[in-house]
Design an enzyme around this catalytic site. Structure first.
Site, short mmCIF file in Angstrom:
data_model
loop_
_atom_site.label_atom_id
_atom_site.label_comp_id
_atom_site.label_asym_id
_atom_site.label_seq_id
_atom_site.Cartn_x
_atom_site.Cartn_y
_atom_site.Cartn_z
N VAL A 12 0.78 -1.24 -0.10
CA VAL A 12 0.08 0.09 0.08
C VAL A 12 0.88 1.19 0.01
CG1 VAL A 12 -1.60 1.36 1.46
CG2 VAL A 12 -1.95 -1.09 1.14
N ASP A 31 10.46 3.91 5.85
CA ASP A 31 10.34 2.63 6.46
C ASP A 31 11.36 2.29 7.43
OD1 ASP A 31 8.46 0.01 5.11
OD2 ASP A 31 9.97 -0.32 6.61
N GLU A 156 -3.60 -6.26 -5.05
CA GLU A 156 -2.33 -6.72 -5.41
C GLU A 156 -2.51 -7.13 -6.72
OE1 GLU A 156 -0.23 -8.91 -2.57
OE2 GLU A 156 -1.10 -7.91 -1.06
N ASN A 209 -14.50 -5.55 2.32
CA ASN A 209 -13.67 -6.64 2.14
C ASN A 209 -14.38 -7.96 2.53
OD1 ASN A 209 -11.54 -5.59 1.06
ND2 ASN A 209 -10.02 -6.15 2.84
N PHE A 250 -16.11 -11.18 -8.75
CA PHE A 250 -15.97 -11.97 -7.30
C PHE A 250 -16.88 -13.26 -7.23
CE2 PHE A 250 -12.36 -10.02 -5.15
CZ PHE A 250 -12.13 -9.35 -6.04
N ALA A 253 -15.38 -19.37 -8.68
CA ALA A 253 -15.10 -20.54 -7.47
C ALA A 253 -13.59 -20.96 -7.67
CB ALA A 253 -16.20 -21.64 -7.66
N CYS A 261 -5.24 -10.09 3.23
CA CYS A 261 -6.65 -9.01 3.64
C CYS A 261 -7.70 -9.86 3.63
CB CYS A 261 -6.58 -7.70 2.95
SG CYS A 261 -5.06 -6.74 3.02
N LYS A 264 -7.55 -12.01 7.01
CA LYS A 264 -7.57 -11.34 8.35
C LYS A 264 -8.54 -10.37 8.44
CE LYS A 264 -4.57 -7.26 7.28
NZ LYS A 264 -5.32 -6.21 7.38
P1 NAD Z 1 3.20 -4.57 4.09
O1 NAD Z 1 3.44 -5.52 5.23
O2 NAD Z 1 3.63 -5.11 2.75
O3 NAD Z 1 4.10 -3.32 4.21
C1 NAD Z 1 4.07 -2.79 5.52
C2 NAD Z 1 5.42 -1.88 5.74
O4 NAD Z 1 5.34 -1.11 6.88
C3 NAD Z 1 6.81 -2.63 5.91
O5 NAD Z 1 7.75 -2.42 4.89
C4 NAD Z 1 7.32 -2.38 7.44
O6 NAD Z 1 8.59 -2.69 7.38
C5 NAD Z 1 6.65 -0.98 7.62
N1 NAD Z 1 6.60 -0.49 8.97
C6 NAD Z 1 6.22 -1.32 9.96
N2 NAD Z 1 6.25 -0.68 10.98
C7 NAD Z 1 6.65 0.75 10.69
C8 NAD Z 1 6.98 1.96 11.53
N3 NAD Z 1 6.71 2.12 12.52
N4 NAD Z 1 7.65 2.96 10.80
C9 NAD Z 1 7.64 2.67 9.31
N5 NAD Z 1 7.43 1.92 8.67
C10 NAD Z 1 6.92 0.71 9.34
O7 NAD Z 1 1.78 -4.49 4.19
P2 NAD Z 1 0.47 -3.89 3.20
O8 NAD Z 1 0.23 -5.12 2.40
O9 NAD Z 1 1.13 -2.78 2.31
O10 NAD Z 1 -0.40 -3.37 4.19
C11 NAD Z 1 -0.57 -2.23 4.84
C12 NAD Z 1 -2.10 -1.82 5.39
O11 NAD Z 1 -2.81 -1.68 4.33
C13 NAD Z 1 -2.64 -3.00 6.00
O12 NAD Z 1 -3.55 -2.66 7.29
C14 NAD Z 1 -3.35 -3.77 4.96
O13 NAD Z 1 -4.45 -4.42 5.72
C15 NAD Z 1 -3.98 -2.60 4.26
N6 NAD Z 1 -4.39 -2.79 2.88
C16 NAD Z 1 -3.39 -3.54 2.12
C17 NAD Z 1 -3.62 -3.95 0.70
C18 NAD Z 1 -2.97 -4.92 0.09
O14 NAD Z 1 -3.35 -4.96 -0.96
N7 NAD Z 1 -1.86 -5.42 0.54
C19 NAD Z 1 -5.02 -3.45 0.15
C20 NAD Z 1 -5.69 -2.44 0.97
C21 NAD Z 1 -5.40 -2.07 2.43
C1 UGA Z 2 -8.75 -7.47 -1.75
C2 UGA Z 2 -9.53 -6.57 -2.29
O1 UGA Z 2 -10.16 -6.65 -3.57
C3 UGA Z 2 -9.01 -5.00 -2.39
O2 UGA Z 2 -9.99 -4.36 -2.74
C4 UGA Z 2 -8.49 -4.76 -1.04
O3 UGA Z 2 -8.01 -3.23 -1.06
C5 UGA Z 2 -7.56 -5.68 -0.50
O4 UGA Z 2 -8.11 -7.01 -0.53
C6 UGA Z 2 -7.00 -5.45 0.63
O5 UGA Z 2 -7.67 -4.93 1.60
O6 UGA Z 2 -5.85 -5.61 1.03
P1 UGA Z 2 -6.24 -8.44 -2.85
O7 UGA Z 2 -6.51 -9.42 -1.76
O8 UGA Z 2 -5.04 -8.05 -3.33
O9 UGA Z 2 -7.49 -7.46 -2.74
O10 UGA Z 2 -6.90 -9.52 -4.04
P2 UGA Z 2 -8.29 -10.00 -4.59
O11 UGA Z 2 -8.24 -9.86 -6.13
O12 UGA Z 2 -9.33 -9.38 -3.85
O13 UGA Z 2 -8.25 -11.46 -4.38
C7 UGA Z 2 -8.27 -11.79 -2.94
C8 UGA Z 2 -8.28 -13.66 -3.03
O14 UGA Z 2 -9.75 -14.10 -3.42
C9 UGA Z 2 -7.36 -14.09 -3.80
O15 UGA Z 2 -6.94 -15.21 -3.33
C10 UGA Z 2 -8.08 -14.50 -4.93
O16 UGA Z 2 -7.59 -15.69 -5.87
C11 UGA Z 2 -9.40 -14.86 -4.45
N1 UGA Z 2 -10.68 -14.73 -5.37
C12 UGA Z 2 -11.07 -13.52 -5.77
C13 UGA Z 2 -11.59 -15.97 -5.69
O17 UGA Z 2 -11.32 -17.08 -4.98
N2 UGA Z 2 -12.66 -15.54 -6.39
C14 UGA Z 2 -12.93 -14.41 -6.95
O18 UGA Z 2 -13.71 -14.31 -7.70
C15 UGA Z 2 -12.09 -13.26 -6.93
#
Ligand code: NAD
Ligand code: UGA
Length: 442
Positions: A12, A31, A156, A209, A250, A253, A261, A264
């Site tokens: 993110v 970071d 992602e 989510n 979404f 199957a 995400c 969790k």
């Molecule tokens: P990530 O684990 O990929 O990255 C988190 C980063 O934060 C790491 O590089 C870590 O070293 C750094 N960090 C930790 N503590 C820190 C601190 N005190 N100061 C500075 N840096 C620090 O996490 P992510 O997947 O990017 O997710 C971040 C948040 O966004 C989560 O709450 C997640 O649920 C949410 N989110 C993730 C996605 C996704 O697709 N991954 C999408 C939407 C929302």
């Molecule tokens: C998901 C949400 O789509 C994002 O909007 C949100 O920001 C993110 O979580 C988050 O909060 O981190 P992401 O986990 O990156 O995004 O990927 P998705 O494309 O949503 O897929 C999630 C999982 O569901 C994958 O394992 C995918 O293969 C599965 N999936 C998705 C299915 O099994 N069936 C579907 O129809 C769609």
């Protein structure tokens, strides 16, 4: 042009910072992971995300994107601080807020002018107020600040595109002026902006989510029923999706949702409800169905192969979805663990996630191509829908396997073609697809 600081350079943070820089802002991304920052300075990204490397390079070269481990440097002259640190599952599914706390404390300690703190991490309802309290209590001297919740909805694998083309931007704050200032940053994206209070914004993220996860578990439950009753879930989803009230998204199957995400966040919302005395039955069922989908792959393999002890099974795909190297809560790795526990040897291939997967499951025998993975295998399971698996040379695969058995966990292939080619082939929820096969797909 605004001065923006992004805390955390994961999926993110790095995407948010880079995209804001690309929109013409001056961004410093911070970071605590020194290695990640040193690598970024050399142009090495900590994650695989299509299109991101080029975007980082372009904005670094243009002088709009900087990397640091110093809060002092990152907060200098900044107007907006985006918190993008992880919020993993803690005990009982509760969101672990230790990284958010540490970031809030560090911001407070280094704050020497007023700023707007924007929380992008997915956090339990009420965290915005908690962050305000931490900052107020940690500041060496009182300085004005506002906290705005701005949950992130990117996926992602398509993170840059999702960030640049959001369906909506959600902003929650008790400080209207601060929320409007953040809204200005998002105006170039021309998406609807939903302004609300901070708790509602935090809940919109969890509810979104959880709803998407519910759709996936719903279609997975339907898939199991289809398998028993001789219907084809792919066609069921297609037929349902034309109803505008339902839509096609979404409803694929498969082996259940994975990633950092959905699993969790459904657990965290369940926990929030339970600790407030509620009984979130639907959310519990969503998780239960999701867990079963993984076991179901192993059950199908047992059904086809008998005892798995001493069997060699090829797994194609280790990432939790296509176009990412992220293996957090990957269904493929969960299946691999179950098969390993039953005594099978796993030969695995993934286009980009093998290094991460090997750290998590060292027992995997990693292979350099799908063909190397299947050679001599008793069965193959396709568990991540990478494009590269769509057009495999199936005759070559059939001929190099010990027995041509395939469990297609992502419904990648045409069941009748696979069977005509001589595979014993099981897909998900495709008990019958009009090709005269029996209810179990054989
Ligand atoms: P990530 O684990 O990929 O990255 C988190 C980063 O934060 C790491 O590089 C870590 O070293 C750094 N960090 C930790 N503590 C820190 C601190 N005190 N100061 C500075 N840096 C620090 O996490 P992510 O997947 O990017 O997710 C971040 C948040 O966004 C989560 O709450 C997640 O649920 C949410 N989110 C993730 C996605 C996704 O697709 N991954 C999408 C939407 C929302
Ligand atoms: C998901 C949400 O789509 C994002 O909007 C949100 O920001 C993110 O979580 C988050 O909060 O981190 P992401 O986990 O990156 O995004 O990927 P998705 O494309 O949503 O897929 C999630 C999982 O569901 C994958 O394992 C995918 O293969 C599965 N999936 C998705 C299915 O099994 N069936 C579907 O129809 C769609």
């Amino acid at each position: 042009m605004k001065n923006i600081c992004v805390i955390g350079v994961g999926y993110v943070g790095l995407v948010t910072g880079t995209c804001f820089a690309d929109l013409g802002n001056n961004v410093t991304a911070l970071d605590i992971n020194q290695q990640r920052i040193e690598n970024l300075k050399k142009g090495i990204l900590p994650i695989y995300e299509p299109g991101l490397k080029e975007l980082v390079e372009r904005n670094v070269t243009a002088g709009r994107l900087h990397f640091t481990t110093s809060y002092e440097e990152a907060l200098r002259d900044t107007e907006f601080v985006f918190i993008c640190v992880g919020t993993p599952s803690g005990v009982d599914g509760e969101a672990d807020l230790q990284y958010v706390r540490a970031a809030a404390e560090a911001i407070a300690q280094h704050m020497d002018h007023p700023m707007i703190i924007v929380n992008k991490s997915t956090v339990p309802v009420g965290t915005g107020d908690w962050v305000s309290d931490i900052i107020r209590n940690t500041q060496p001297k009182p300085i004005d600040f506002a906290v705005v919740s701005c949950p992130e909805f990117l996926r992602e694998g398509s993170a840059v595109r999702d960030f640049m083309n959001p369906d909506r931007t959600v902003l929650g704050s008790s400080d209207q002026a601060a929320a409007e200032a953040v809204a200005q940053l998002y105006l170039p994206l021309r998406a609807p902006i939903v302004m609300t209070d901070i708790r509602t914004a935090e809940m919109i993220k969890y509810a979104s989510n959880a709803f998407l996860a519910t759709r996936i578990s719903f279609i997975n439950e339907i898939s199991i029923i289809c398998e028993q009753l001789g219907a084809d879930v792919e066609e069921v989803a297609e037929g349902m999706g034309f109803d505008k009230r339902i839509g096609h998204h979404f409803l694929r199957a498969g082996v259940g949702y994975g990633g950092s995400c959905f699993p969790k966040d459904v657990r965290a919302l369940t926990y929030m409800a339970e600790t407030h005395g509620m009984h979130p039955q639907l959310l519990r069922a969503v998780t239960e169905i999701n867990n079963f989908q993984r076991k179901h792959v192993a059950l199908k393999l047992r059904d086809l192969l008998g005892d798995l002890q001493g069997k060699t099974i090829a797994i194609l795909g280790l990432a939790f979805k296509e176009n990412t190297d992220d293996i957090r809560e990957s269904p493929a790795l969960a299946v691999a663990q179950i098969l390993l526990e039953q005594g099978a040897t796993i030969r695995a291939y993934d286009p980009v996630a093998m290094e991460n997967a090997a750290r998590e499951v060292p027992e995997l025998v990693l292979c350099q191509s799908p063909y190397e993975a299947v050679a001599g295998a008793d069965a193959v399971a396709v568990l991540t829908p990478w494009n590269e698996f769509k057009n495999l040379d199936m005759e070559r695969i059939r001929d190099s396997m010990k027995t041509p058995i395939m469990v297609d966990g992502r419904n990648m292939y045409n069941p009748s073609e696979m069977r005509e080619m001589g595979f014993r082939y099981r897909a998900v929820g495709r008990g019958c697809n009009g090709d005269g096969v029996d209810f179990n797909g054989e």
